[in-house]
Enzyme design. Structure first.
Site, mmCIF file in Angstrom:
data_model
loop_
_atom_site.group_PDB
_atom_site.id
_atom_site.type_symbol
_atom_site.label_atom_id
_atom_site.label_comp_id
_atom_site.label_asym_id
_atom_site.label_seq_id
_atom_site.Cartn_x
_atom_site.Cartn_y
_atom_site.Cartn_z
ATOM 1 N N ARG A 121 0.830 -1.194 0.084
ATOM 2 C CA ARG A 121 0.169 0.216 -0.189
ATOM 3 C C ARG A 121 0.862 1.146 0.153
ATOM 4 O O ARG A 121 0.417 2.383 0.581
ATOM 5 C CB ARG A 121 -0.980 0.186 1.120
ATOM 6 C CG ARG A 121 -2.011 -1.075 1.196
ATOM 7 C CD ARG A 121 -3.108 -0.902 2.165
ATOM 8 N NE ARG A 121 -4.081 -1.947 2.046
ATOM 9 C CZ ARG A 121 -4.259 -3.188 2.939
ATOM 10 N NH1 ARG A 121 -3.039 -3.217 3.391
ATOM 11 N NH2 ARG A 121 -4.821 -4.139 2.660
ATOM 12 N N LYS A 143 3.049 11.502 -10.483
ATOM 13 C CA LYS A 143 2.047 10.755 -11.342
ATOM 14 C C LYS A 143 2.655 9.616 -11.750
ATOM 15 O O LYS A 143 3.804 9.520 -12.149
ATOM 16 C CB LYS A 143 1.566 11.731 -12.535
ATOM 17 C CG LYS A 143 0.450 12.724 -12.521
ATOM 18 C CD LYS A 143 0.209 12.987 -13.536
ATOM 19 C CE LYS A 143 -0.776 14.202 -13.732
ATOM 20 N NZ LYS A 143 -1.403 14.688 -15.025
ATOM 21 N N GLU A 185 8.869 19.102 -23.850
ATOM 22 C CA GLU A 185 8.115 19.285 -22.577
ATOM 23 C C GLU A 185 8.623 20.807 -21.913
ATOM 24 O O GLU A 185 8.071 21.418 -21.221
ATOM 25 C CB GLU A 185 8.463 18.370 -21.659
ATOM 26 C CG GLU A 185 7.632 16.897 -22.097
ATOM 27 C CD GLU A 185 6.371 16.934 -21.794
ATOM 28 O OE1 GLU A 185 5.861 17.920 -21.059
ATOM 29 O OE2 GLU A 185 5.516 16.082 -21.902
ATOM 30 N N LYS A 227 7.034 23.304 -12.663
ATOM 31 C CA LYS A 227 5.998 22.392 -12.234
ATOM 32 C C LYS A 227 5.954 22.034 -10.787
ATOM 33 O O LYS A 227 4.818 21.963 -10.328
ATOM 34 C CB LYS A 227 6.597 21.027 -12.812
ATOM 35 C CG LYS A 227 5.625 19.755 -12.685
ATOM 36 C CD LYS A 227 5.828 18.843 -13.271
ATOM 37 C CE LYS A 227 4.812 17.451 -13.371
ATOM 38 N NZ LYS A 227 4.967 16.550 -14.162
ATOM 39 N N GLU A 237 -4.563 17.339 -9.339
ATOM 40 C CA GLU A 237 -4.960 17.731 -10.687
ATOM 41 C C GLU A 237 -6.563 17.967 -10.494
ATOM 42 O O GLU A 237 -7.214 17.613 -11.565
ATOM 43 C CB GLU A 237 -4.603 16.651 -12.037
ATOM 44 C CG GLU A 237 -4.726 17.348 -13.226
ATOM 45 C CD GLU A 237 -4.355 16.360 -14.365
ATOM 46 O OE1 GLU A 237 -5.036 15.575 -15.015
ATOM 47 O OE2 GLU A 237 -2.811 16.176 -14.413
ATOM 48 N N ARG A 241 -3.341 22.372 -12.032
ATOM 49 C CA ARG A 241 -2.378 21.185 -12.746
ATOM 50 C C ARG A 241 -2.779 20.812 -13.960
ATOM 51 O O ARG A 241 -2.017 20.140 -14.899
ATOM 52 C CB ARG A 241 -2.347 20.093 -11.716
ATOM 53 C CG ARG A 241 -1.103 19.050 -12.011
ATOM 54 C CD ARG A 241 -0.749 18.262 -10.989
ATOM 55 N NE ARG A 241 0.275 17.239 -11.495
ATOM 56 C CZ ARG A 241 0.956 16.384 -10.772
ATOM 57 N NH1 ARG A 241 0.608 16.220 -9.585
ATOM 58 N NH2 ARG A 241 1.825 15.523 -11.359
ATOM 59 N N ASN A 245 -1.142 19.612 -18.919
ATOM 60 C CA ASN A 245 -1.372 18.720 -19.997
ATOM 61 C C ASN A 245 -1.523 19.474 -21.503
ATOM 62 O O ASN A 245 -2.065 18.891 -22.340
ATOM 63 C CB ASN A 245 -2.787 18.125 -19.626
ATOM 64 C CG ASN A 245 -2.567 16.934 -18.522
ATOM 65 O OD1 ASN A 245 -1.738 15.950 -18.539
ATOM 66 N ND2 ASN A 245 -3.330 17.173 -17.646
ATOM 67 N N HIS A 248 -1.417 17.426 -24.663
ATOM 68 C CA HIS A 248 -1.104 15.996 -24.112
ATOM 69 C C HIS A 248 -2.570 15.244 -24.700
ATOM 70 O O HIS A 248 -2.336 13.997 -24.951
ATOM 71 C CB HIS A 248 -0.877 15.726 -22.598
ATOM 72 C CG HIS A 248 0.396 16.043 -22.203
ATOM 73 N ND1 HIS A 248 1.079 17.344 -22.439
ATOM 74 C CD2 HIS A 248 1.269 15.350 -21.638
ATOM 75 C CE1 HIS A 248 2.199 17.226 -21.924
ATOM 76 N NE2 HIS A 248 2.410 16.068 -21.428
ATOM 77 N N HIS A 252 -1.490 12.239 -26.558
ATOM 78 C CA HIS A 252 -1.800 10.576 -26.205
ATOM 79 C C HIS A 252 -2.590 10.023 -27.277
ATOM 80 O O HIS A 252 -2.433 8.754 -27.500
ATOM 81 C CB HIS A 252 -2.574 10.779 -24.819
ATOM 82 C CG HIS A 252 -1.489 11.369 -23.623
ATOM 83 N ND1 HIS A 252 -2.132 11.311 -22.335
ATOM 84 C CD2 HIS A 252 -0.164 11.318 -23.752
ATOM 85 C CE1 HIS A 252 -1.071 11.782 -21.727
ATOM 86 N NE2 HIS A 252 0.103 11.807 -22.363
ATOM 87 N N HIS A 265 6.895 10.351 -27.069
ATOM 88 C CA HIS A 265 5.795 10.957 -26.171
ATOM 89 C C HIS A 265 6.316 12.537 -26.361
ATOM 90 O O HIS A 265 5.270 13.474 -26.647
ATOM 91 C CB HIS A 265 6.157 10.781 -24.706
ATOM 92 C CG HIS A 265 5.234 11.425 -23.888
ATOM 93 N ND1 HIS A 265 3.949 11.512 -23.950
ATOM 94 C CD2 HIS A 265 5.307 12.557 -22.836
ATOM 95 C CE1 HIS A 265 3.632 12.310 -23.187
ATOM 96 N NE2 HIS A 265 4.381 12.955 -22.488
#
Length: 359
Positions: A121, A143, A185, A227, A237, A241, A245, A248, A252, A265
């Site tokens: 966990r 993330k 990026e 960031k 997010e 936040r 993206n 993205h 994606h 990417h």
């Protein structure tokens, strides 16, 4: 060792440092300090391991440390590889004070971080990014995820690292294409919230492509500072936040439609940012001149700015509807009002999106 940039992600009791500089992986004492428990698992890939794995293992020689070397590539960020990391932790006998170290690029960081989030966990993990893209983006912010055939990063968790150690000397062995993909990026940070930084990138584009050490360190530090501030204000997010993206959702969709075997990417994000800027201009939300400046900078950095041939606009739009920002199947896109002014926009006309994808 050259000068080191020191930053922090301020998350109260879970705050952590970001250190950026040449030779950091050679600081054995600093690496040992990041592994307080007895067990450590180093997750890396077959491209990175020959260069840096022995250095990390030597620094941790007093620990019960094992390494898992995975095949490289986005196509390896799967539930099956996640299972391999979990099996390696079990074989190690890793207890709750274990540390997982992610030595590699964004794929390794996402995969190792997700395993650390799930083992017992949640156990400690440390990001040791070796690509520019990982240094400026995926290693910071917690993330973690794996991909499914239906879309990127659909299975994951927020799990912050204990530290990020970015040794910029690793960029010396980074392939040219990977370096350029990482620069996409970097551009993103200027495009979404700092027009002054964007102008600095325009002035220093040639130095960055030439791997000028000072220019790269400055770009990495500025990107991480941006960031870190956003993550501290919106860790999971829920608002600001989402701006990270930019490009993205389009990117994606391209990666997924290509089966994670086409554009890298960062290359897909470069195309996605241009599409977002053009869509913003089409909708009358932003000036065309800013979209042109963005495309021109990305092209100077050797990045693609158009959808690869052979991809159906309708198929890409269907992929975009699975984006994590979407609500009840309705698209939410990060667009902009111009350079440095990104915003989240709901209810964009699908016809306008198809038009920009087809152009």
């Amino acid at each position: 060792m050259s000068a080191v940039h020191e930053l922090r992600v301020e998350l109260g009791a879970r705050a952590y440092p970001i250190r950026i500089g040449r030779g950091l992986l050679g600081d054995a004492a600093a690496l040992r300090a990041l592994v307080p428990g007895r067990h450590a698992l180093v997750v890396t890939d077959a491209h990175v391991a020959p260069h840096y794995l022995a250095t990390v293992q030597a620094a941790l020689s007093e620990k019960n440390v094992k390494a898992l070397v995975l095949p490289p590539g986005e196509q390896e960020k799967t539930l099956a590889r996640f299972g391999e990391v979990m099996a390696a932790l079990a074989a190690l006998g890793a207890s709750r004070d274990a540390t997982v170290l992610a030595l590699g690029g964004g794929v390794v960081g996402d995969l190792a971080g997700f395993a650390a989030a799930c083992w017992m966990r949640g156990v400690r993990f440390v990001q040791l990014p070796t690509t520019l893209l990982a240094m400026v983006d995926s290693s910071v912010g917690g993330k973690t995820a794996v991909d499914l055939p239906q879309g990127k990063n659909l299975v994951g968790a927020f799990h912050q690292p204990a530290a990020v150690l970015a040794d910029t000397a690793t960029l010396d062995t980074l392939p040219e294409r990977e370096l350029r993909a990482g620069l996409a990026e970097v551009v993103k940070y200027g495009a979404l919230g700092d027009a002054g930084f964007f102008a600095w990138l325009e002035q220093n584009a040639d130095a960055l492509v030439a791997r000028d050490a000072d220019a790269l360190a400055q770009a990495i530090a500025a990107s991480c500072a941006c960031k870190a501030g956003i993550v501290a204000r919106d860790e999971t997010e829920q608002g600001e936040r989402m701006l990270l993206n930019l490009g993205h959702t389009f990117g994606h969709a391209i990666e997924t439609e290509q089966g994670y075997g086409g554009l890298l990417h960062g290359e897909a994000v470069a195309v996605g940012m241009v599409l977002a800027a053009r869509l913003s201009a089409d909708l009358g939300r932003a000036p065309w001149v800013d979209a042109a400046r963005l495309a021109a900078l990305l092209e100077r950095l050797g990045l693609p700015t158009a959808v690869p041939p052979g991809l159906s606009p309708e198929a890409l739009l269907a992929r975009m509807r699975l984006d994590k920002k979407a609500l009840s199947g309705e698209l939410r896109l990060v667009l902009w009002r111009g350079l440095g002014q990104a915003e989240v926009v709901d209810g964009v006309d699908p016809g306008a999106i198809l038009a920009v994808l087809a152009d």
